[in-house]
Design a protein around this motif. Structure first.
Motif, PDB file in Angstrom:
ATOM      1  N   PRO A   1       0.804  -1.225   0.000  1.00 47.22           N
ATOM      2  CA  PRO A   1       0.000   0.000   0.000  1.00 47.22           C
ATOM      3  C   PRO A   1       0.835   1.273   0.000  1.00 47.22           C
ATOM      4  O   PRO A   1       0.554   2.195  -0.758  1.00 47.22           O
ATOM      5  CB  PRO A   1      -0.833  -0.112   1.271  1.00 47.22           C
TER       6      PRO A   1
ATOM      7  N   PRO B   1     -13.833   3.268   7.786  1.00 45.58           N
ATOM      8  CA  PRO B   1     -13.143   2.751   6.599  1.00 45.58           C
ATOM      9  C   PRO B   1     -12.778   3.845   5.598  1.00 45.58           C
ATOM     10  O   PRO B   1     -11.728   3.783   4.951  1.00 45.58           O
ATOM     11  CB  PRO B   1     -14.140   1.773   5.974  1.00 45.58           C
ATOM     12  N   LEU B   2     -13.630   4.855   5.480  1.00 46.26           N
ATOM     13  CA  LEU B   2     -13.343   5.954   4.563  1.00 46.26           C
ATOM     14  C   LEU B   2     -12.092   6.718   5.008  1.00 46.26           C
ATOM     15  O   LEU B   2     -11.246   7.081   4.174  1.00 46.26           O
ATOM     16  CB  LEU B   2     -14.540   6.900   4.472  1.00 46.26           C
TER      17      LEU B   2
ATOM     18  N   ALA C   1      -9.552   5.500   6.867  1.00 48.73           N
ATOM     19  CA  ALA C   1      -8.382   4.634   6.646  1.00 48.73           C
ATOM     20  C   ALA C   1      -7.988   4.608   5.172  1.00 48.73           C
ATOM     21  O   ALA C   1      -6.807   4.737   4.825  1.00 48.73           O
ATOM     22  CB  ALA C   1      -8.670   3.230   7.157  1.00 48.73           C
ATOM     23  N   ALA C   2      -8.965   4.445   4.304  1.00 47.01           N
ATOM     24  CA  ALA C   2      -8.672   4.397   2.863  1.00 47.01           C
ATOM     25  C   ALA C   2      -8.112   5.731   2.365  1.00 47.01           C
ATOM     26  O   ALA C   2      -7.160   5.751   1.570  1.00 47.01           O
ATOM     27  CB  ALA C   2      -9.933   4.028   2.083  1.00 47.01           C
ATOM     28  N   ALA C   3      -8.669   6.836   2.814  1.00 46.54           N
ATOM     29  CA  ALA C   3      -8.203   8.152   2.370  1.00 46.54           C
ATOM     30  C   ALA C   3      -6.774   8.426   2.839  1.00 46.54           C
ATOM     31  O   ALA C   3      -5.959   8.959   2.090  1.00 46.54           O
ATOM     32  CB  ALA C   3      -9.147   9.242   2.880  1.00 46.54           C
TER      33      ALA C   3
ATOM     34  N   VAL D   1      -4.413   6.114   3.635  1.00 46.83           N
ATOM     35  CA  VAL D   1      -3.480   5.218   2.948  1.00 46.83           C
ATOM     36  C   VAL D   1      -3.271   5.671   1.499  1.00 46.83           C
ATOM     37  O   VAL D   1      -2.131   5.766   1.028  1.00 46.83           O
ATOM     38  CB  VAL D   1      -3.965   3.756   3.015  1.00 46.83           C
ATOM     39  N   TYR D   2      -4.338   5.972   0.781  1.00 43.42           N
ATOM     40  CA  TYR D   2      -4.179   6.394  -0.606  1.00 43.42           C
ATOM     41  C   TYR D   2      -3.488   7.757  -0.683  1.00 43.42           C
ATOM     42  O   TYR D   2      -2.639   7.991  -1.545  1.00 43.42           O
ATOM     43  CB  TYR D   2      -5.519   6.440  -1.338  1.00 43.42           C
TER      44      TYR D   2
END
Length: 131
Positions: free
Chosen positions: A35, A94-95, A97-99, A101-102
């Protein structure tokens, strides 16, 4: 790199290398090994990614910026429709965490590509001749 400089053929611009994980030298999609973990070197051209010092500097800024934006969105959603607490947990965790990491992936890729295109290196003291 000054604004008018032409990027050599095969080298993607910084924004494209950052968004798609492209090697800043040849443009192959070999920058990341996870990631947010870089490969040791490019599998296509052999560019050593370890010589660039990207570090984790973007992590704190991204976490704060993304956190502020998502808190504002969560407050707006709560003011508009007043969903139960579990909806906030299921939606925002989750939003977030995803934001992060990306965002970290893009920021680290941009820093590495920028260092490569500008041929950044550690400073060295030059001995000047004395009269």
């Amino acid at each position: 790199m000054p604004d008018g400089t032409i990027i050599p053929k095969g080298q993607p611009p910084v924004w494209r290398a950052a968004l798609f994980g492209l090697c800043p030298e040849c443009g192959a999609k070999t920058l990341f090994d996870g990631p947010v973990q870089f490969h040791a070197k490019c599998e296509a051209c052999g560019l050593d990614y370890g010589r660039y010092n990207v570090g984790d500097g973007p992590a704190a800024f991204l976490t704060l910026i993304i956190g502020a934006l998502l808190v504002a969105l969560a407050l707006a959603l709560d003011a508009a429709v007043q969903p139960p607490l579990w909806v906030h947990v299921v939606l925002w965790m989750p939003l977030t965490a995803a934001a992060v990491v990306y965002g970290l992936r893009v920021a680290k890729g941009a820093l590495l590509a920028s260092e490569h295109q500008r041929q950044a290196a550690e400073g060295r003291q030059v001995d000047e001749p004395r009269d």
